[in-house]
Motif scaffolding. Structure first.
Motif, PDB file in Angstrom:
ATOM      1  N   SER A 100      26.125 -39.220 -17.087  1.00 39.18           N
ATOM      2  CA  SER A 100      26.579 -38.673 -15.802  1.00 39.18           C
ATOM      3  C   SER A 100      25.424 -38.033 -15.052  1.00 39.18           C
ATOM      4  N   LYS A 101      24.601 -37.297 -15.788  1.00 34.67           N
ATOM      5  CA  LYS A 101      23.445 -36.653 -15.164  1.00 34.67           C
ATOM      6  C   LYS A 101      22.454 -37.696 -14.650  1.00 34.67           C
ATOM      7  N   SER A 102      22.244 -38.774 -15.416  1.00 38.00           N
ATOM      8  CA  SER A 102      21.350 -39.853 -14.983  1.00 38.00           C
ATOM      9  C   SER A 102      21.899 -40.561 -13.751  1.00 38.00           C
ATOM     10  N   THR A 103      23.221 -40.768 -13.723  1.00 37.85           N
ATOM     11  CA  THR A 103      23.846 -41.405 -12.567  1.00 37.85           C
ATOM     12  C   THR A 103      23.648 -40.571 -11.317  1.00 37.85           C
ATOM     13  N   LYS A 104      23.846 -39.271 -11.449  1.00 36.97           N
ATOM     14  CA  LYS A 104      23.678 -38.370 -10.297  1.00 36.97           C
ATOM     15  C   LYS A 104      22.238 -38.399  -9.799  1.00 36.97           C
ATOM     16  N   THR A 105      21.276 -38.406 -10.717  1.00 34.09           N
ATOM     17  CA  THR A 105      19.865 -38.446 -10.331  1.00 34.09           C
ATOM     18  C   THR A 105      19.527 -39.755  -9.620  1.00 34.09           C
ATOM     19  N   LEU A 106      19.992 -40.885 -10.155  1.00 35.23           N
ATOM     20  CA  LEU A 106      19.729 -42.169  -9.522  1.00 35.23           C
ATOM     21  C   LEU A 106      20.358 -42.248  -8.130  1.00 35.23           C
ATOM     22  N   CYS A 107      21.574 -41.741  -7.998  1.00 35.04           N
ATOM     23  CA  CYS A 107      22.244 -41.757  -6.690  1.00 35.04           C
ATOM     24  C   CYS A 107      21.502 -40.873  -5.694  1.00 35.04           C
ATOM     25  N   LEU A 108      21.011 -39.743  -6.155  1.00 34.08           N
ATOM     26  CA  LEU A 108      20.272 -38.840  -5.268  1.00 34.08           C
ATOM     27  C   LEU A 108      18.971 -39.498  -4.803  1.00 34.08           C
ATOM     28  N   ILE A 109      18.273 -40.160  -5.708  1.00 35.88           N
ATOM     29  CA  ILE A 109      17.033 -40.844  -5.334  1.00 35.88           C
ATOM     30  C   ILE A 109      17.318 -41.966  -4.343  1.00 35.88           C
ATOM     31  N   ALA A 110      18.353 -42.760  -4.604  1.00 34.72           N
ATOM     32  CA  ALA A 110      18.697 -43.862  -3.694  1.00 34.72           C
ATOM     33  C   ALA A 110      19.104 -43.334  -2.323  1.00 34.72           C
ATOM     34  N   THR A 111      19.818 -42.214  -2.288  1.00 35.72           N
ATOM     35  CA  THR A 111      20.241 -41.636  -1.012  1.00 35.72           C
ATOM     36  C   THR A 111      19.049 -41.127  -0.221  1.00 35.72           C
ATOM     37  N   ILE A 112      18.118 -40.463  -0.890  1.00 35.06           N
ATOM     38  CA  ILE A 112      16.946 -39.935  -0.187  1.00 35.06           C
ATOM     39  C   ILE A 112      16.080 -41.072   0.343  1.00 35.06           C
ATOM     40  N   ILE A 113      15.812 -42.069  -0.502  1.00 38.93           N
ATOM     41  CA  ILE A 113      14.981 -43.200  -0.054  1.00 38.93           C
ATOM     42  C   ILE A 113      15.675 -43.962   1.068  1.00 38.93           C
ATOM     43  N   GLY A 114      16.967 -44.202   0.930  1.00 39.21           N
ATOM     44  CA  GLY A 114      17.709 -44.906   1.976  1.00 39.21           C
ATOM     45  C   GLY A 114      17.782 -44.124   3.270  1.00 39.21           C
ATOM     46  N   GLY A 115      17.965 -42.813   3.172  1.00 34.23           N
ATOM     47  CA  GLY A 115      18.011 -41.975   4.377  1.00 34.23           C
ATOM     48  C   GLY A 115      16.680 -41.951   5.108  1.00 34.23           C
ATOM     49  N   VAL A 116      15.600 -41.828   4.358  1.00 34.96           N
ATOM     50  CA  VAL A 116      14.270 -41.846   4.979  1.00 34.96           C
ATOM     51  C   VAL A 116      14.006 -43.221   5.591  1.00 34.96           C
ATOM     52  N   GLY A 117      14.416 -44.276   4.917  1.00 35.83           N
ATOM     53  CA  GLY A 117      14.238 -45.621   5.461  1.00 35.83           C
ATOM     54  C   GLY A 117      15.011 -45.832   6.754  1.00 35.83           C
ATOM     55  N   CYS A 118      16.249 -45.337   6.795  1.00 31.94           N
ATOM     56  CA  CYS A 118      17.042 -45.453   8.033  1.00 31.94           C
ATOM     57  C   CYS A 118      16.403 -44.653   9.166  1.00 31.94           C
ATOM     58  N   LEU A 119      15.932 -43.465   8.851  1.00 31.60           N
ATOM     59  CA  LEU A 119      15.288 -42.628   9.865  1.00 31.60           C
ATOM     60  C   LEU A 119      14.030 -43.302  10.399  1.00 31.60           C
ATOM     61  N   LEU A 120      13.206 -43.865   9.530  1.00 31.61           N
ATOM     62  CA  LEU A 120      12.004 -44.555   9.980  1.00 31.61           C
ATOM     63  C   LEU A 120      12.347 -45.796  10.803  1.00 31.61           C
ATOM     64  N   SER A 121      13.415 -46.483  10.447  1.00 29.79           N
ATOM     65  CA  SER A 121      13.835 -47.654  11.226  1.00 29.79           C
ATOM     66  C   SER A 121      14.255 -47.258  12.635  1.00 29.79           C
ATOM     67  N   ILE A 122      14.993 -46.172  12.754  1.00 29.54           N
ATOM     68  CA  ILE A 122      15.421 -45.703  14.080  1.00 29.54           C
ATOM     69  C   ILE A 122      14.217 -45.287  14.913  1.00 29.54           C
ATOM     70  N   VAL A 123      13.274 -44.572  14.312  1.00 31.66           N
ATOM     71  CA  VAL A 123      12.064 -44.162  15.038  1.00 31.66           C
ATOM     72  C   VAL A 123      11.271 -45.390  15.471  1.00 31.66           C
ATOM     73  N   TRP A 124      11.156 -46.396  14.608  1.00 28.03           N
ATOM     74  CA  TRP A 124      10.418 -47.604  14.948  1.00 28.03           C
ATOM     75  C   TRP A 124      11.090 -48.351  16.100  1.00 28.03           C
TER      76      TRP A 124
END
Length: 145
Positions: A100-124
């Motif tokens: 459960s702890k590993s799942t939460k960590t993986l989801c948090l990493i995917a959310t942060i990377i995906g959020g930064v990617g979406c933000l960079l796409s909008i800026v671009w």
């Protein structure tokens, strides 16, 4: 009763070294441990959350939602989420809590990377639109270019 050496034992007496373990009998599975003693490993009282199997979250919804953010990590998060349910069904609550702890960590990493990617796409996209509208167009009339 005859022991291997041919000596007789009185009925009802046990040979030395056999019998219940010293220090008392452990609590049977599903029974709470006596006051002041730790719960046996694998018993519901010995699991995180004080015995509630639902206290261990599997984060399956978050893991599935991460597919749209960063699918590579999201696949591993979904697999870990499935492991949480498998371990809970087996009664291995310590492994379920780790998964459960590993799942939460993986989801948090995917959310942060995906959020930064979406933000960079909008800026671009905004940068490309601003650049396209600010570019002046020249037209040639005849031989004057």
């Amino acid at each position: 009763m005859t022991n291997p050496y041919g000596q007789q034992q009185p009925y009802g007496q046990q040979q030395p070294g056999y019998g219940p373990p010293s220090g008392g009998m452990p609590a049977p599975y599903g029974q709470p441990a006596p006051y002041g003693q730790p719960a046996p490993y694998g018993a519901p009282g010995g699991m995180p959350g004080g015995g509630d199997i639902n206290a261990i979250k599997d984060y399956k919804g978050w893991a599935i939602g991460c597919i749209f953010l960063f699918w590579i990590i999201a696949i591993f998060a979904i697999m870990k989420s499935n492991e949480v349910n498998t371990y809970k069904m087996q009664g291995n609550y310590a492994a379920a809590a780790d998964a459960s702890k590993s799942t939460k960590t993986l989801c948090l990493i995917a959310t942060i990377i995906g959020g930064v990617g979406c933000l960079l796409s909008i800026v671009w996209i905004i940068f490309a639109v601003v650049l396209a509208t600010s570019a002046s167009t020249y037209s040639c009339y005849g031989s004057y270019c």
